[in-house]
Design an enzyme around this catalytic site. Structure first.
Site, PDB file in Angstrom:
ATOM      1  N   ARG A 102      -0.760  15.090  -1.658  1.00 31.29           N
ATOM      2  CA  ARG A 102      -2.149  14.633  -1.749  1.00 31.29           C
ATOM      3  C   ARG A 102      -3.026  15.838  -1.924  1.00 31.29           C
ATOM      4  NH1 ARG A 102      -2.654   9.590   1.045  1.00 31.29           N
ATOM      5  NH2 ARG A 102      -4.706  10.087   1.832  1.00 31.29           N
ATOM      6  N   LYS A 127      -7.468  -4.463  -5.126  1.00 30.78           N
ATOM      7  CA  LYS A 127      -6.147  -4.833  -4.623  1.00 30.78           C
ATOM      8  C   LYS A 127      -6.075  -6.334  -4.433  1.00 30.78           C
ATOM      9  CE  LYS A 127      -5.071  -0.581  -2.099  1.00 30.78           C
ATOM     10  NZ  LYS A 127      -4.615  -0.034  -0.839  1.00 30.78           N
ATOM     11  N   ASP A 156      -4.648   6.162  -4.361  1.00 31.01           N
ATOM     12  CA  ASP A 156      -4.305   7.532  -4.685  1.00 31.01           C
ATOM     13  C   ASP A 156      -4.286   7.750  -6.187  1.00 31.01           C
ATOM     14  OD1 ASP A 156      -3.821   9.918  -3.538  1.00 31.01           O
ATOM     15  OD2 ASP A 156      -2.138   9.181  -2.334  1.00 31.01           O
ATOM     16  N   ASN A 197      -8.533  -0.651   4.203  1.00 31.72           N
ATOM     17  CA  ASN A 197      -8.681  -0.928   2.775  1.00 31.72           C
ATOM     18  C   ASN A 197      -7.648  -1.927   2.267  1.00 31.72           C
ATOM     19  OD1 ASN A 197      -6.582   0.773   3.168  1.00 31.72           O
ATOM     20  ND2 ASN A 197      -6.933   1.996   1.343  1.00 31.72           N
ATOM     21  N   PHE A 215     -18.156  10.664   3.993  1.00 30.83           N
ATOM     22  CA  PHE A 215     -17.187  10.214   3.000  1.00 30.83           C
ATOM     23  C   PHE A 215     -17.337   8.720   2.745  1.00 30.83           C
ATOM     24  CE2 PHE A 215     -13.106   8.396   1.921  1.00 30.83           C
ATOM     25  CZ  PHE A 215     -12.695   9.215   0.893  1.00 30.83           C
ATOM     26  N   THR A 239      -0.125   4.809   1.131  1.00 32.22           N
ATOM     27  CA  THR A 239      -0.330   5.717   2.250  1.00 32.22           C
ATOM     28  C   THR A 239      -0.204   4.965   3.574  1.00 32.22           C
ATOM     29  OG1 THR A 239      -1.910   6.753   0.833  1.00 32.22           O
ATOM     30  CG2 THR A 239      -1.863   7.480   3.130  1.00 32.22           C
ATOM     31  N   ASP A 242      -1.559  -0.886   5.825  1.00 32.94           N
ATOM     32  CA  ASP A 242      -1.822  -0.446   7.191  1.00 32.94           C
ATOM     33  C   ASP A 242      -3.283  -0.164   7.451  1.00 32.94           C
ATOM     34  OD1 ASP A 242      -1.974   1.840   5.609  1.00 32.94           O
ATOM     35  OD2 ASP A 242      -1.585   3.105   7.348  1.00 32.94           O
ATOM     36  N   ASP A 294       0.862  -1.157   0.000  1.00 31.60           N
ATOM     37  CA  ASP A 294       0.000   0.000   0.000  1.00 31.60           C
ATOM     38  C   ASP A 294       0.912   1.223   0.000  1.00 31.60           C
ATOM     39  OD1 ASP A 294      -2.267   1.564   0.459  1.00 31.60           O
ATOM     40  OD2 ASP A 294      -1.817   1.603   2.595  1.00 31.60           O
TER      41      ASP A 294
END
EC number: 7.6.2.1
Lengths: 371, 1166
Positions: B607, B804, B689, B828, B553, B416, B825, B414
């Protein structure tokens, strides 16, 4: 804030631990102990099996082995052996009559035959007399378990209640317990030998004394095998209520007249009860070490009187009689010496091969380096 | 958690129909609804007892035994044991019964103890007191007596005893704060809201008067999903119907914070709580080593069966002559004679099976288990992997996969929080083309920064001033950040700005960074009070906005919105989201300027978020309200309806500007990635991202280098050409580049070859994965995989969590079946962590979900390097030696018995005594290999870390390939032949004692056994490269133990044995000189070929590992000694290239220390 954060981390290491043990399997994160063991940094010797170590090793081992091998080979060569097949195949001496007579009968009738031989020189002593059987599977599983060690160790209860493993030699047809029970005891080797020496040609044969003691392991004879407690000082009474194995001509307490060599502690019996590893095996019959014969068998003519009882032709076996001298390494066996010599030479040979490889590729590598 | 998450994701992304969930009706406080309402069928609910234990006192023995014998190996041993019990076999049942009993007992005790702990914890849980409201009075009861419908009172810092609907709180506004650290690991406080109509019931009496029913779905494991409605009956009116959502639900396991007390009604109890439903054991992952172990096992099983068959057949051939079958000296009993021939043959077959069954030892399983369990502690103990900052060390959640760490070929990471710190810092914002950078020096001042962007007008006019302030307000309002109002509660982020210290907490660190950034630009968000948000503006005035709605969100929309009403009565909708999801909805604003700035920032690796707004007239708002209300009340498909509503509301926006937040790279991330690539591991970055940001991160962490040629497979490109063309073009490019060279060997390592990096986005991926109408989807996948395989690095951006997992699965199932590792981490990443062979979680800021679902959890990405290159390598060589050695030593053990059958008339006579049969694997040869498999370090840790290329030496299960397996097996066969025939020729026709006495069959077996124990132990000693005192102790100790045991076993008449066959056998053997000589000879001969092979292989075809081993002693402790000459030789050799004719050495050459050292100097962080 750092310590507080650390505190939280510790608490967070086991989420839910307070609530339930579900996540207790996750091992808690804690400041690890800084020991050499936990960090896998214990001081250690790190040997490498590289050519530079292996080469001298190979040469040294090779030389040592060859040295040992030579010693063993010569000491084995120094041992004399004299053997005679007295099975009695047709046309092989006078035992063939006995063999023919005993054919198909069990127990076979007693029969005698003899083996004549002469020695041109002294047979260096101490001399041991062995008998050898071939094709006899003492290591057969069913045979090997067919004994009762408790009975043989003189336990009175076991004497009258032989173990089930002894079947079909557990009880006689009349229901009496067999002592000693089992197939091994039943098949006790019952040929007997006596040795006669004729000093001068035409002279009288003098019996050579055979020492029939000390042929079994000391521990077997003294500890493992015990007679049942005497009844009224009599061994025969102690065995009352038992019958001898079906193949035996006499009860176990009459195996010998010597009270220290009869019953379960008869040395022939004890020797027989130590089952052999391979289908061809020797067992020690007697030692010749008394009187004039302690140094060996002097030159002259000899006769061995054989009481031919034991049937071997039924299973395609042979019976042999062997006189052998003994050295520190036992009887004649060139195998060990030869094996040592072969392995020693192999070590040296591979050592050379490795040396060649080592130097060759060394050079080549150097050449490559120069390029 | 795992399953629920996947299920949710499946629901969310696969557009499947939501299953109809039967609903339940709960009478609050057990008060019947007023007559006239629909009659419900009363349902039976479980009580609030939590049962995490597996067994009860009564069913422990049968259930545990059943569970244990379900393992195929245990079952096999049970069968062998039973065969031994039933038929007459050569070995006593003790020989296999005792080890089996030992294994089963130890396991049972361990499991029983664990279960007892669980019982204890359960009892503590079930008996802890809970406050009930009964008839308006407070009653204390045990937690387990709680029933659905009970009204419960919970005080501060207490955990909720079951899943509750939040009725009222001691707080005026009907909210409460909750931490769910024990559920999902998020330690931040979450606000939950009481039901509007019941929040007035503050006292016990009041709440006792409440008359309401709740309808809700049946329990389901998703923690964040709940739908229900409450009917509140008052005496006068019709029942009030209110929707209930997850914000009204308080979950068992969560803790009440910052709130004095709350009242709630139990809706899910006991095993139906979401927490209990989330407790599911993970699917078992099996390592490659275990798989090859099972294959070897089958091979040995075949060998075993064929051995038994051969012997049975030979036995009957041999016995066909009666004098052999039943010689006069060995008569059978009558019953034996009468047995059916086939039955006899079958029994014989079984007996042979039993005789040779040791070739598959019970103890191997025990040792492997112990090795894995104990060995995994080395990871948790590792100081290098302990993170001082967070106080976290690595966690091992499963020890089954230790060795898999040494086999990883693909790492999916991952971005982030894994590659980056997830420690956000507000960098800049761009408002209508003007760039604002908050600066520490000019605190509170706005500094328009003109560099790098064309400003439309350099002097901000009135309109731009207005939009500037609107932008700031938007950022201050459009978020779900909470303000910490007391100090002692921990938060993930402490504001650096200590002047006006406000501690903000949010599940998203971006939001915190933004709000803090705003603070530095002069707008401080103060708090949310009674649904009014308070902002301290630049003039130190407090502005109050009424918060009307939050459109929260989600990762599909990738944006969130708030609807607020200003003091002036204007209603605004502020929307904040990813550029791709905001730009299409914008109808006004300086889109082009903002877009260029956003792209510029993205390339820098920042970002970015875009901010837009629209003003709502009250009528519009009314419509929105209705729309939302309708969606919220829905019991079914609520999410879908909500998403549709949001879609309708968030449109026609006016663009305000964009923000940029920096997420710094984690310490040594680049170094780690470089090391992994050198180790031959392909690193893929999977991120949600956007492409530019992700690519920038990839450059920063050296996944892409300057020389890397980037290939793009993105939506943009596919729009231009068809997917088909793009893929073919890419594969052509890639294949041309790699040419005829073997790509696996060179990719990612050699600099002179063109290396490729692939960038693919989620949309393109789903196109590739989507099965086509004609069913030829496989072609695209294959082609895609082909391209991927030829790229040294792959970046997948814009990935949904499930995608993923799809990528991981795609690679996992590709034809080489590579071992994959996923590291992440956040929540997701859970799906890919679960999908990959090895899942590694970063104990990060986004909660502990990833860490909890992973197999291993580490504090930082950089720890992956040591975990794979050092620990993984060690574990792999240790376990592979363990497995090979175990099979080897049992071949040595069993084959002489097999050979002996040819000399004992196939009578199943054992060569060794029962005690030796039993103890061979349990005590004579068990400890050295166990300790070896815990301690061995064939190369030093530093060397492994310095030279990642060593990892390639063990890639692809190198030590357990067929070649290695056959080598070990043949070694075992050779040794067994040596022992047996050595002893055979020794005993043939002669005596070996100096008193003329003869040895029997047990001495024969003893000689074989002694030579064997010594050989097998010394063989391990030869393989040991790392001799600590422990190794010395166990190796020499177990030999000593063997001797002492044999002396004892043979030295005493054991009263409990009914046979004394071993009496004095060992001691008699020792009294014979030739026996000693024979043991020495046999041991030497057995070890000779292995020594020869080792030395020659090291000399002629050294592996990279062996090359590293060599120079070490010369540096360390052999410098000034006489051997110096020899070692200088070695050094020369090591520097030299191998002979050109030797094929296998070729690839070692490229990774020899000499060549990789210059490379490793790059590792120092720049």
């Amino acid at each position: 804030a750092a310590p507080r954060l650390a505190q939280r981390g510790r608490g967070g290491g086991r989420p839910g631990a307070a609530a339930m043990t579900w996540s207790a399997t996750a091992r808690g994160a804690h400041q690890p102990d800084n020991t050499a063991f936990t960090q896998q940094r214990l001081p250690a010797w790190q040997p490498l099996l590289s050519a530079s170590i292996a080469l001298p090793l190979f040469f040294c081992a090779g030389l040592a082995f060859i040295g040992l091998g030579l010693g063993l080979y010569y000491s084995s060569n120094g041992i004399k052996e004299l053997e005679y097949d007295y099975t009695g195949d047709a046309g092989t001496g006078n035992c063939s009559l006995c063999a023919a007579a005993g054919q198909g009968r069990a127990p076979p009738p007693s029969c005698s035959c003899a083996w004549y031989f002469s020695l041109a020189e002294l047979f260096q002593g101490p001399v041991y007399l062995y008998y050898e059987l071939t094709n006899f599977y003492q290591n057969n599983r069913r045979y090997g378990v067919s004994r009762d060690d408790r009975q043989l160790s003189g336990v009175r209860f076991a004497l009258f209640h032989p173990a089930n493993e002894c079947a079909p030699y557990q009880r006689s047809a009349g229901g009496l317990p067999i002592a000693p029970c089992g197939a091994i005891a039943n098949s006790l080797f019952n040929d007997s030998f006596s040795l006669w020496h004729q000093r001068q040609p035409g002279g009288p044969y003098v019996e050579v004394p055979l020492d029939r003691t000390g042929i079994a392991w000391w521990t077997d004879y003294h500890v493992k095998f015990r007679n049942p407690p005497l009844v009224n000082g009599s061994l025969a009474l102690a065995f009352r209520g038992t019958v001898p194995p079906p193949n035996w001509h006499r009860p176990v307490y009459e195996l010998s007249r010597d009270p220290n060599n009869t019953g379960f502690i008869n040395q022939d019996f004890v020797v027989w009860m130590r089952t052999a590893a391979l289908p061809t095996f020797r067992k020690l019959y007697a030692r010749i070490r008394q009187g004039n014969y302690s140094a060996g068998l002097p030159r002259g003519a000899y006769r061995v009187n054989i009481t031919y009882n034991y049937p071997v032709r039924a299973f395609g076996g042979h019976k042999l009689l062997i006189f052998s001298s003994i050295s520190w390494m036992g009887g004649k066996n060139p195998f060990l010496g030869i094996a040592y010599l072969v392995v020693g030479s192999l070590c040296i040979l591979t050592g050379f091969v490795m040396l060649v490889v080592y130097i060759r590729y060394q050079d080549q590598d150097d050449d490559d380096d120069d390029d | 958690m795992d399953c629920s998450l996947v299920r949710t994701l499946v629901h969310r992304y696969c557009a499947g129909e939501e299953n109809w969930v039967d609903s339940r009706t709960i009478y609050v406080g057990h008060r019947e609804p007023p007559p006239g309402t629909e009659a419900y069928i009363p349902q039976r609910y479980p009580d609030n007892r939590i049962v995490s234990s597996k067994y009860t006192f009564w069913n422990f023995v049968p259930k545990n035994l059943f569970e244990q014998f379900r393992r195929i190996a245990n079952f096999y041993f049970l069968i062998i044991f039973l065969v031994q019990l039933i038929i007459d076999t050569p070995t006593s049942p003790v020989t296999s019964g005792l080890p089996l009993f030992f294994v089963i007992t130890v396991t049972a005790i361990k499991q029983g103890y664990e279960d007892w702990l669980r019982h204890k914890a359960d009892n503590a849980m079930n008996q802890c007191p809970v406050h009930f409201i009964q008839h308006g009075k407070l009653v204390r009861k045990q937690s387990r007596k709680l029933r659905v419908g009970d009204i419960v009172m919970v005080k501060e810092n207490e955990t909720f005893p079951c899943d509750l609907i939040f009725l009222s709180s001691s707080r005026e506004d009907g909210t409460c704060h909750v931490t769910t650290a024990s559920l999902d690991g998020e330690s931040s406080h979450k606000t939950h809201y009481a039901v509007q109509d019941t929040k007035g019931f503050h006292t016990e009496e009041d709440i006792g008067q409440l008359h309401a029913t709740i309808e809700c779905e049946q329990p389901q494991p998703d923690l964040y999903k709940f739908a229900g409605r409450i009917n509140v009956y008052s005496d006068l009116n019709d029942p009030m119907v209110r929707p209930l959502g997850s914000e009204n639900l308080l979950l068992r396991g969560a803790t009440l914070k910052n709130t004095e007390k709350i009242f709630g009604v139990a809706i899910y109890t006991g095993m139906e709580t979401k927490m209990a439903l989330n407790y599911q054991s993970k699917s078992q992952k099996r390592s490659a080593v275990e798989k090859s172990m099972n294959v070897f096992l089958i091979v040995y099983l075949c060998i075993l069966i064929s051995k038994a068959l051969i012997n049975t057949v030979l036995k009957y051939v041999w016995q066909s002559e009666t004098f052999r079958d039943e010689p006069w000296y060995n008569q059978k009993t009558e019953s034996e004679r009468q047995r059916n021939l086939f039955l006899r043959a079958f029994t014989d077959f079984l007996a042979f099976m039993v005789l040779f069954n040791y070739i598959i030892p019970v103890s191997m399983y025990v040792t492997v288990e112990m090795q894995k369990f104990l060995g995994s502690y080395f990871i948790t103990w590792d100081e290098d992997m302990f993170d001082e900052d967070t106080g976290e060390g690595p966690l091992v959640n499963t020890s089954d996969l230790n060795e898999e760490l040494g086999q990883v070929e693909y790492v999916f990471t991952d971005k982030t929080g894994t590659l980056t710190e997830n420690n956000m810092e507000f960098k800049e914002c761009c408002i209508g083309g003007h760039v604002y950078v908050p600066h520490a020096v000019c605190n509170g001042q706005v500094l328009p920064d003109a560099t790098g962007i064309d400003m439309i007008d350099s002097s901000p006019g009135v309109s731009s001033r207005e939009s500037e302030e609107l932008f700031f307000r938007a950022l201050c309002l459009c978020h779900t950040v909470q303000v910490k109002d007391d100090d002692n509660v921990d938060g993930p982020r402490v504001s650096l700005d200590s002047g006006k210290s406000c501690v903000y907490i949010s599940s998203s660190p971006d939001e915190v960074a933004l709000v803090e950034g705003m603070q530095r630009l002069g707008f401080t968000y103060l708090r949310l009070k009674d649904s009014y948000m308070e902002i301290l503006n630049r003039d130190n005035d407090i502005e109050r906005f009424e918060l009307l709605e939050i459109l929260s969100f989600d990762s599909v929309r990738r944006r969130m919105s708030v609807i607020v009403k200003s003091a002036a009565g204007e209603i605004y909708l502020f929307c904040k989201g990813a550029d791709s999801s905001v730009f299409p909805r914008v109808i006004e604003g300086k889109v082009e300027q903002v877009r260029s700035r956003v792209e510029h920032n993205a390339v820098e690796g920042l970002r970015t978020l875009c901010i837009a707004y629209k003003r709502l007239i009250p009528e519009e708002y009314e419509g929105i309200c209705k729309l939302l209300q309708a969606a919220k009340v829905a019991l079914q498909d609520r999410e879908k309806k909500l998403a549709e509503a949001y879609e309708q509301i968030e449109k026609d926006l006016i663009l305000l500007g964009a923000t940029a937040v920096e997420d710094r790279l984690q310490e040594k991330a680049a170094d780690t990635i470089e090391a992994l690539q050198k180790a031959g591991i392909k690193v893929w970055v999977l991120t949600g991202d956007k492409m530019e940001t992700a690519a920038a991160t990839c450059y920063a962490c050296k996944l892409f280098r300057r020389s890397t040629q980037l290939l793009e497979l993105t939506t943009k490109k596919i729009e231009e050409q068809s997917l088909h063309d793009v893929l073919f073009e890419l594969s052509k490019t890639v294949l041309r580049g790699s040419g005829s060279l073997t790509r696996d060997t060179f990719s990612g390592l050699s600099a002179d070859l063109q290396d490729y990096g692939l960038i693919i986005d989620g949309a393109a991926l789903s196109l590739i994965m989507k099965p086509r109408e004609d069913g030829s989807s496989a072609n695209y996948r294959e082609l895609f995989l082909e391209v991927c395989r030829n790229c040294s690095a792959v970046l997948c951006c814009r990935m949904a969590p499930l995608q993923k997992a799809q990528i991981v699965k795609l690679i996992k199932l590709s034809k080489e079946h590579p071992i994959t590792l996923a590291i992440g981490d956040g929540a997701n990443d859970v799906s890919m962590i679960l999908e990959a062979h090895v899942g590694v979680g970063i104990i990060g800021k986004e909660g502990r979900q990833a860490a909890r679902n992973s197999d291993y959890a580490i504090p930082k990405f950089k720890h992956l390097k040591k975990m794979l290159l050092v620990h993984g390598h060690f574990y792999y060589i240790r376990i592979s030696e363990l497995v090979q050695y175990f099979f080897y030593k049992n071949v040595c053990f069993v084959l002489p018995q097999f050979l002996f059958q040819f000399f004992c008339g196939f009578s199943q006579q054992t060569l060794y005594d029962t005690a030796y049969l039993t103890l061979y694997n349990i005590s004579f040869t068990s400890l050295p290999i166990l300790l070896y498999s815990l301690m061995e370090q064939h190369v030093s840790m530093d060397a492994l870390r310095r030279d990642p290329a060593l990892y390639r030496d063990i890639a692809k299960n190198a030590l357990l390939r067929w070649r290695a397996f056959i080598y070990w097996t043949f070694l075992g066969v050779f040794d067994a032949l040596v022992f047996f025939f050595g002893a055979y020729f020794m005993f043939e026709n002669t005596t070996v004692t100096n008193n003329g006495q003869i040895f029997g069959n047990w001495t024969f077996g003893m000689l074989v056994f002694t030579a064997m124990v010594f050989t097998v132990t010394l063989k391990l000693a030869l393989d040991t490269h790392y001799w600590t005192w422990i190794n010395h102790f166990v190796i020499w100790g177990s030999l000593l133990f063997y001797v002492v045991f044999s002396l004892l076993w043979g030295g005493i008449i054991w009263p409990f044995l009914n046979y004394q066959r071993m009496y004095y056998v060992f001691i008699q053997m020792l009294s014979s000189g030739p026996a000693w000589l024979a043991v020495v000879l046999l041991v030497t001969v057995s070890l000779l070929p292995d020594v020869l092979k080792k030395v020659l292989c090291r000399q002629l075809w050294p592996t990279a590992t062996e090359r590293v081993q060599n120079p070490q002693p010369s540096d360390a402790w052999c410098g000034p000694r006489p051997q110096d000459v020899a070692f200088t030789f070695w050094k020369n050799e090591e520097d030299a290239a191998p002979p050109p004719s030797l094929g296998p050495a070729q690839d070692c050459h490229s990774c020899s220390p000499r060549h990789s050292f210059p490379g490793s100097s790059l590792e120092t962080p720049v």
